[in-house]
Write a protein that holds these residues in place. Structure first.
Motif, PDB file in Angstrom:
ATOM      1  N   ARG A  91       0.829  -1.204   0.000  1.00 60.22           N
ATOM      2  CA  ARG A  91       0.000   0.000   0.000  1.00 60.22           C
ATOM      3  C   ARG A  91       0.861   1.251   0.000  1.00 60.22           C
ATOM      4  O   ARG A  91       0.604   2.204  -0.759  1.00 60.22           O
ATOM      5  CB  ARG A  91      -0.903  -0.003   1.240  1.00 60.22           C
ATOM      6  CG  ARG A  91      -1.822   1.213   1.355  1.00 60.22           C
ATOM      7  CD  ARG A  91      -2.307   1.406   2.784  1.00 60.22           C
ATOM      8  NE  ARG A  91      -1.195   1.728   3.675  1.00 60.22           N
ATOM      9  CZ  ARG A  91      -1.294   1.777   5.002  1.00 60.22           C
ATOM     10  NH1 ARG A  91      -2.428   1.494   5.594  1.00 60.22           N
ATOM     11  NH2 ARG A  91      -0.245   2.083   5.737  1.00 60.22           N
ATOM     12  N   ASP A  92       1.912   1.269   0.834  1.00 64.11           N
ATOM     13  CA  ASP A  92       2.764   2.452   0.919  1.00 64.11           C
ATOM     14  C   ASP A  92       3.583   2.648  -0.349  1.00 64.11           C
ATOM     15  O   ASP A  92       3.823   3.787  -0.781  1.00 64.11           O
ATOM     16  CB  ASP A  92       3.688   2.338   2.142  1.00 64.11           C
ATOM     17  CG  ASP A  92       2.949   2.594   3.453  1.00 64.11           C
ATOM     18  OD1 ASP A  92       1.785   3.048   3.391  1.00 64.11           O
ATOM     19  OD2 ASP A  92       3.531   2.352   4.521  1.00 64.11           O
ATOM     20  N   ILE A  93       4.022   1.564  -0.961  1.00 58.85           N
ATOM     21  CA  ILE A  93       4.761   1.668  -2.216  1.00 58.85           C
ATOM     22  C   ILE A  93       3.859   2.210  -3.318  1.00 58.85           C
ATOM     23  O   ILE A  93       4.265   3.072  -4.113  1.00 58.85           O
ATOM     24  CB  ILE A  93       5.340   0.301  -2.613  1.00 58.85           C
ATOM     25  CG1 ILE A  93       6.419  -0.111  -1.617  1.00 58.85           C
ATOM     26  CG2 ILE A  93       5.922   0.339  -4.031  1.00 58.85           C
ATOM     27  CD1 ILE A  93       6.800  -1.572  -1.690  1.00 58.85           C
ATOM     28  N   GLU A  94       2.637   1.739  -3.365  1.00 58.61           N
ATOM     29  CA  GLU A  94       1.687   2.227  -4.373  1.00 58.61           C
ATOM     30  C   GLU A  94       1.368   3.698  -4.149  1.00 58.61           C
ATOM     31  O   GLU A  94       1.159   4.456  -5.114  1.00 58.61           O
ATOM     32  CB  GLU A  94       0.425   1.381  -4.357  1.00 58.61           C
ATOM     33  CG  GLU A  94       0.664  -0.025  -4.909  1.00 58.61           C
ATOM     34  CD  GLU A  94      -0.522  -0.950  -4.758  1.00 58.61           C
ATOM     35  OE1 GLU A  94      -1.477  -0.582  -4.029  1.00 58.61           O
ATOM     36  OE2 GLU A  94      -0.494  -2.049  -5.348  1.00 58.61           O
ATOM     37  N   MET A  95       1.368   4.126  -2.886  1.00 55.87           N
ATOM     38  CA  MET A  95       1.171   5.547  -2.587  1.00 55.87           C
ATOM     39  C   MET A  95       2.335   6.350  -3.167  1.00 55.87           C
ATOM     40  O   MET A  95       2.135   7.394  -3.803  1.00 55.87           O
ATOM     41  CB  MET A  95       1.081   5.753  -1.070  1.00 55.87           C
ATOM     42  CG  MET A  95       0.938   7.205  -0.636  1.00 55.87           C
ATOM     43  SD  MET A  95       2.532   8.101  -0.460  1.00 55.87           S
ATOM     44  CE  MET A  95       3.242   7.235   0.942  1.00 55.87           C
ATOM     45  N   ILE A  96       3.557   5.866  -2.986  1.00 52.45           N
ATOM     46  CA  ILE A  96       4.727   6.555  -3.521  1.00 52.45           C
ATOM     47  C   ILE A  96       4.686   6.576  -5.047  1.00 52.45           C
ATOM     48  O   ILE A  96       5.010   7.583  -5.678  1.00 52.45           O
ATOM     49  CB  ILE A  96       6.022   5.895  -3.001  1.00 52.45           C
ATOM     50  CG1 ILE A  96       6.149   6.106  -1.486  1.00 52.45           C
ATOM     51  CG2 ILE A  96       7.249   6.451  -3.722  1.00 52.45           C
ATOM     52  CD1 ILE A  96       7.254   5.320  -0.834  1.00 52.45           C
TER      53      ILE A  96
END
Length: 222
Positions: free
Chosen positions: A20-25
C-alpha cells in the motif's frame, strides 16, 4: 535549474502494508524510493533483507535507491543489481577498497553512491569523487529512523559541493536523516540535490500531499 529530488524512505512505512505504501509513492510526486538495508553489525538495527527487497521491486514504479548499511557490501553487489536497484549506495566506512567497490557497482549497470557518517570528513572522498554518482551525507547517525537532524550537515554539504565543482565531478548530493519542511530549503541552498524523508512523510496526515509540498518547496528557489 536542475530539478531537486525527493526520495521517501520506506523504512518509515507500515511494514504490515508495504505494498500500500509503495503504491502511494508510485502515485505521488516522489522521484526515488529509498530503501535502507541494515545488517545489525554495521549499524545496531536490522531492516530489510533480499526477499523483502524483491517484493518491493515487484510493486515499485520509481527508481530504487538502495542504501546498504552493512559490512563488506562487495559480497552482494550483483545480488542487489539482480533485485532491481537503480542506485546502490555503500558506506565509506564499510569499504576497504572503495574505488574497486564503486567500479563493481557501475559494472552491474547501477549508479554508484557513497554514504558518509556524521563523523566522516568529506575531504576523504576527494580521490574518488570523479567516479561517484551520488554522495549520501548522513545527517543523523545511521541505524534508526526518527532521529534529530545534526546541524553540522550544512557545513559538510557546502564543503562537499566545493570538492565536486573543483574536481569537475557529476556527483549529486543526497541528504538522509531528519529532513522536513523546516530544513529543506536550507539544505538545498547549501548544495543538496536529493532529500530523503521518512518519518516526516509517513507520519503525516496525507503523505501524498506532504511529498508534493516538499517537492514544490525545494524547486521554487532562485
Amino acid at each position: 535549474m536542475t530539478s531537486k529530488l525527493v526520495a521517501p524512505s520506506i523504512l518509515a512505512g507500515n511494514f504490515a502494508n508495504l505494498q500500500r505504501d509503495i503504491e502511494m509513492i508510485n502515485q505521488s510526486d516522489a522521484d526515488w524510493l529509498h530503501v535502507d538495508i541494515m545488517d545489525g553489525v554495521f549499524v545496531p538495527n536490522i531492516s530489510f533483507g533480499m526477499p523483502v527487497l524483491h517484493a518491493i521491486m515487484r510493486h515499485a514504479l520509481k527508481p530504487l535507491d538502495v542504501h546498504l548499511m552493512i559490512i563488506d557490501p562487495d559480497r552482494y553487489i550483483k545480488t542487489f543489481a539482480d533485485l532491481g536497484a537503480d542506485i546502490l549506495t555503500v558506506h565509506y566506512e564499510a569499504c576497504t577498497h572503495l574505488h574497486r567497490t564503486i567500479q563493481a557497482i557501475k559494472a552491474e549497470g547501477m549508479k554508484a553512491g557513497v554514504a558518509i557518517n556524521p563523523h566522516t570528513n568529506v575531504s576523504l572522498l576527494e580521490d574518488v569523487i570523479e567516479y561517484i554518482d551520488v554522495v549520501l551525507v548522513m545527517s543523523v547517525n545511521p541505524g534508526f529512523g526518527g532521529q534529530s537532524f545534526i546541524n553540522n550537515t550544512y557545513k559538510k554539504i557546502k564543503q562537499l559541493k566545493e570538492i565536486i565543482v573543483d574536481s569537475g565531478s557529476n556527483a549529486i548530493i543526497e541528504i538522509d536523516g531528519g529532513v522536513s519542511n523546516d530544513n529543506a530549503i536550507e539544505l538545498i541552498e547549501a548544495g543538496a540535490d536529493v532529500l530523503v524523508a521518512g518519518s516526516y512523510i509517513f507520519g503525516s496526515e496525507n503523505p501524498v500531499t506532504t511529498i508534493a509540498n516538499l517537492k514544490e518547496q525545494i524547486n521554487t528557489q532562485d
